[in-house]
Design a protein around this motif. Structure first.
Motif, PDB file in Angstrom:
ATOM      1  N   CYS A 143      48.298  81.368  74.666  1.00  0.00           N
ATOM      2  CA  CYS A 143      47.711  82.707  74.515  1.00  0.00           C
ATOM      3  C   CYS A 143      48.284  83.606  75.605  1.00  0.00           C
ATOM      4  O   CYS A 143      48.319  83.218  76.778  1.00  0.00           O
ATOM      5  N   GLU A 144      48.739  84.795  75.238  1.00  0.00           N
ATOM      6  CA  GLU A 144      49.373  85.692  76.204  1.00  0.00           C
ATOM      7  C   GLU A 144      48.379  86.280  77.207  1.00  0.00           C
ATOM      8  O   GLU A 144      48.779  86.844  78.220  1.00  0.00           O
ATOM      9  N   PHE A 145      47.072  86.139  76.914  1.00  0.00           N
ATOM     10  CA  PHE A 145      46.075  86.724  77.799  1.00  0.00           C
ATOM     11  C   PHE A 145      45.453  85.695  78.745  1.00  0.00           C
ATOM     12  O   PHE A 145      45.355  85.924  79.951  1.00  0.00           O
ATOM     13  N   CYS A 146      45.027  84.523  78.201  1.00  0.00           N
ATOM     14  CA  CYS A 146      44.391  83.513  79.049  1.00  0.00           C
ATOM     15  C   CYS A 146      45.332  82.370  79.423  1.00  0.00           C
ATOM     16  O   CYS A 146      44.970  81.490  80.200  1.00  0.00           O
ATOM     17  N   ASN A 147      46.539  82.325  78.815  1.00  0.00           N
ATOM     18  CA  ASN A 147      47.584  81.340  79.118  1.00  0.00           C
ATOM     19  C   ASN A 147      47.204  79.917  78.736  1.00  0.00           C
ATOM     20  O   ASN A 147      47.832  78.958  79.192  1.00  0.00           O
ATOM     21  N   PHE A 150      47.459  76.361  72.546  1.00  0.00           N
ATOM     22  CA  PHE A 150      46.756  76.126  71.285  1.00  0.00           C
ATOM     23  C   PHE A 150      47.772  75.746  70.231  1.00  0.00           C
ATOM     24  O   PHE A 150      48.966  76.031  70.344  1.00  0.00           O
ATOM     25  N   SER A 151      47.261  75.058  69.184  1.00  0.00           N
ATOM     26  CA  SER A 151      48.079  74.886  67.984  1.00  0.00           C
ATOM     27  C   SER A 151      48.094  76.218  67.254  1.00  0.00           C
ATOM     28  O   SER A 151      47.292  77.116  67.532  1.00  0.00           O
ATOM     29  N   GLY A 152      49.029  76.331  66.280  1.00  0.00           N
ATOM     30  CA  GLY A 152      49.140  77.607  65.577  1.00  0.00           C
ATOM     31  C   GLY A 152      47.856  78.003  64.885  1.00  0.00           C
ATOM     32  O   GLY A 152      47.434  79.159  64.950  1.00  0.00           O
ATOM     33  N   HIS A 153      47.195  77.050  64.210  1.00  0.00           N
ATOM     34  CA  HIS A 153      45.971  77.360  63.490  1.00  0.00           C
ATOM     35  C   HIS A 153      44.854  77.734  64.463  1.00  0.00           C
ATOM     36  O   HIS A 153      44.105  78.699  64.230  1.00  0.00           O
ATOM     37  N   ALA A 154      44.755  77.030  65.568  1.00  0.00           N
ATOM     38  CA  ALA A 154      43.716  77.333  66.546  1.00  0.00           C
ATOM     39  C   ALA A 154      43.967  78.673  67.229  1.00  0.00           C
ATOM     40  O   ALA A 154      43.032  79.410  67.552  1.00  0.00           O
ATOM     41  N   LEU A 155      45.255  79.044  67.409  1.00  0.00           N
ATOM     42  CA  LEU A 155      45.584  80.313  68.056  1.00  0.00           C
ATOM     43  C   LEU A 155      45.164  81.490  67.175  1.00  0.00           C
ATOM     44  O   LEU A 155      44.686  82.504  67.679  1.00  0.00           O
ATOM     45  N   GLY A 160      41.746  87.637  68.988  1.00  0.00           N
ATOM     46  CA  GLY A 160      40.637  88.498  68.578  1.00  0.00           C
ATOM     47  C   GLY A 160      39.321  88.092  69.213  1.00  0.00           C
ATOM     48  O   GLY A 160      38.326  88.827  69.095  1.00  0.00           O
ATOM     49  N   ASN A 161      39.296  86.915  69.862  1.00  0.00           N
ATOM     50  CA  ASN A 161      38.083  86.461  70.539  1.00  0.00           C
ATOM     51  C   ASN A 161      38.332  86.107  72.001  1.00  0.00           C
ATOM     52  O   ASN A 161      37.395  85.724  72.705  1.00  0.00           O
ATOM     53  N   CYS A 162      39.594  86.201  72.431  1.00  0.00           N
ATOM     54  CA  CYS A 162      39.930  85.823  73.806  1.00  0.00           C
ATOM     55  C   CYS A 162      39.216  86.735  74.793  1.00  0.00           C
ATOM     56  O   CYS A 162      39.312  87.966  74.709  1.00  0.00           O
ATOM     57  N   GLY A 163      38.494  86.151  75.711  1.00  0.00           N
ATOM     58  CA  GLY A 163      37.732  86.931  76.686  1.00  0.00           C
ATOM     59  C   GLY A 163      38.593  87.664  77.676  1.00  0.00           C
ATOM     60  O   GLY A 163      38.115  88.588  78.338  1.00  0.00           O
ATOM     61  N   ARG A 180      35.573  90.063  77.995  1.00  0.00           N
ATOM     62  CA  ARG A 180      34.396  89.397  78.538  1.00  0.00           C
ATOM     63  C   ARG A 180      33.603  90.319  79.478  1.00  0.00           C
ATOM     64  O   ARG A 180      32.426  90.077  79.733  1.00  0.00           O
ATOM     65  N   HIS A 181      34.263  91.378  79.995  1.00  0.00           N
ATOM     66  CA  HIS A 181      33.562  92.312  80.879  1.00  0.00           C
ATOM     67  C   HIS A 181      33.187  93.619  80.177  1.00  0.00           C
ATOM     68  O   HIS A 181      32.613  94.509  80.803  1.00  0.00           O
ATOM     69  N   LEU A 182      33.538  93.732  78.886  1.00  0.00           N
ATOM     70  CA  LEU A 182      33.373  95.009  78.191  1.00  0.00           C
ATOM     71  C   LEU A 182      31.903  95.396  78.048  1.00  0.00           C
ATOM     72  O   LEU A 182      31.523  96.554  78.235  1.00  0.00           O
TER      73      LEU A 182
END
Length: 466
Positions: A143-147, A150-155, A160-163, A180-182
């Protein structure tokens, strides 16, 4: 979209006719023996594709081959035919003998093969790299945000839900913050969040609340006179200073009459009590001045309403009542509003006796004109020499049939009535004692709605004033 091998396999296209060196008989036999292969590129028959696929994959038994190609010469001629790649419409430029097609398809970048990561999809070779990198469910990526990996399906479920994914605030404050801070940002830090005013309880955007406090009517303030009143709301301060503040400096209620006293409210009652007589004198003086002003205004108003045209239309209403009064009261006279022959001319006034005067008493209506002292008499030529006419209007509904009564005269310069008037003008003037008889009034429409109209006109051609 991933397609199977059968979907990628299309009808063969022949650039030239089969075995051009063979005789026509052989060609006829070829077509009769092998009707399943056609040089026409528009055929999409599934059975033909399946037969060609079977040939390419050596899935047919020798007996089946012999049934399809009973003549070895025909088989050789067909397999030597030049064809295009079945993917030529997708951009493949290959063309060669039919027998080489299978080997080409093993390397053709447009041909679909199973995904190398064994996700089950059939992917063209030219798209395999992108599939393995971006769309394969079995790929491993971070994941480009939390690093996190994941597998492709899990990604796909994670995106859209990454905190840690930065998002713009929904209140459009311009801040970009992690998901997560929004929620905390919107309720605690956002400059565009709604907050209630602690004084009036109305809601305002956070960054405008300070400006609202500067003018909020419910903000508590102290009396600037430091009276004993408790803290007041800002909107109540003006009324407090005007009506309630005990130390507020006020002018005496008789200020308009001339009293100059100023003092705190608690001293006002004492002042009024001690100066009652003085205030009464002031009020009497003020009333006197107002009376003079009213008289002056009335005079100015009457001057503005004066007639300067030299012609007066005199409306006499309720004539029956006035006639009855004239019969019971000897010498009853009606007078018209004064009018001028011009703006700086003679001042005149008409008079009427409903029951007659002199020779017309009890039988006629008498009309007269009298000269009043005017403002510009010193500039006018005397005696008065204008011709004067009196007209009683017939108020018939048909103007063509109307018959007005007209009487006129030219003043005699030797008569006293036409000399310059003194402060006490002639009480009668000059006119016609028998202007119109009472009987004549009943014969035509001189009276309508108990009203008559008399015109008094000074002939402008006779004006001799300066």
């Amino acid at each position: 979209m991933v397609r199977s091998l059968a979907q990628w396999t299309k009808t063969l296209s022949f650039p030239a006719r089969i075995s051009p060196n063979k005789g026509s008989k052989d060609n006829i036999n070829i077509h009769q023996i092998s009707p399943t292969i056609t040089p026409t590129p528009s055929s999409n028959s599934l059975s033909k594709n399946n037969e060609i696929n079977g040939i390419m994959n050596n899935n047919l038994s020798n007996n089946d081959v012999n049934q399809i190609y009973p003549d070895p010469e025909s088989e050789k001629a067909i397999m030597s035919s030049v064809v295009y790649c079945i993917h030529h419409k997708e951009g493949c430029k290959w063309s060669d003998e039919l027998r080489k097609l299978k080997g080409h398809l093993n390397t053709c970048k447009h041909d679909a093969i199973p995904c190398t990561s064994k996700c089950g999809a059939q992917i063209p070779r030219v798209l395999m790299e992108d599939h393995l990198k971006y769309t394969c469910p079995q790929r491993r990526t971070r994941c480009e945000f939390c690093n996190k990996e994941f597998s492709g399906h899990a990604l796909e479920n994670h995106v859209g839900n990454c905190g840690y994914e930065p998002l713009y605030c929904e209140n459009k404050c311009g801040v970009k913050i992690a998901r997560r801070h929004l929620s905390q940002h919107k309720t605690s830090d956002c400059s565009k969040r709604l907050l209630p005013c602690r004084y009036c309880a109305k809601e305002f955007v956070c960054d405008t609340l300070t400006a609202h406090h500067l003018k909020c009517g419910r903000v508590p303030v102290s009396c600037p006179n430091r009276c004993e009143a408790n803290v007041l709301a800002r909107e109540e301060l003006e009324a407090h200073l005007k009506e309630e503040c005990t130390v507020s400096v006020q002018s005496c209620s008789f200020k308009e009459a001339g009293c100059r006293f100023k003092g705190p409210r608690y001293n006002m009652d004492k002042h009024l009590e001690e100066n009652c007589q003085q205030h009464l004198t002031m009020m009497c003086t003020m009333v006197s001045k107002q009376q003079h002003q009213i008289t002056s205004l009335k005079s100015a108003l009457s001057r503005l309403s004066l007639n300067y045209s030299g012609t007066l239309i005199w409306k006499i209403s309720d004539f029956s009542a006035k006639m009855a009064e004239a019969r019971n009261k000897e010498g009853m006279e009606l007078v018209s509003p004064p009018f001028y022959t011009s703006q700086y001319g003679y001042k005149l006034q008409a008079s009427l006796f409903p029951n007659g005067n002199g020779a017309g008493e009890n039988t006629h209506i008498s009309v007269y004109i009298k000269i009043l002292p005017g403002e510009y008499d010193a500039l006018l030529r005397w005696p008065f020499a204008h011709s004067v006419s009196f007209t009683l209007f017939d108020q018939s509904t048909c103007p063509e049939k109307a018959c007005n009564i007209v009487e006129s005269f030219i003043p005699d310069p030797t008569w006293k009535n036409f000399q310059r008037p003194s402060k006490e003008p002639d009480s009668l003037g000059f006119g016609f004692p028998k202007f119109v008889s009472h009987e004549m009034l009943k014969k035509r429409h001189f009276m309508k709605d108990d009203t008559m109209f008399i015109r008094v006109k000074v002939d402008p051609s006779k004006i001799v004033a300066v």
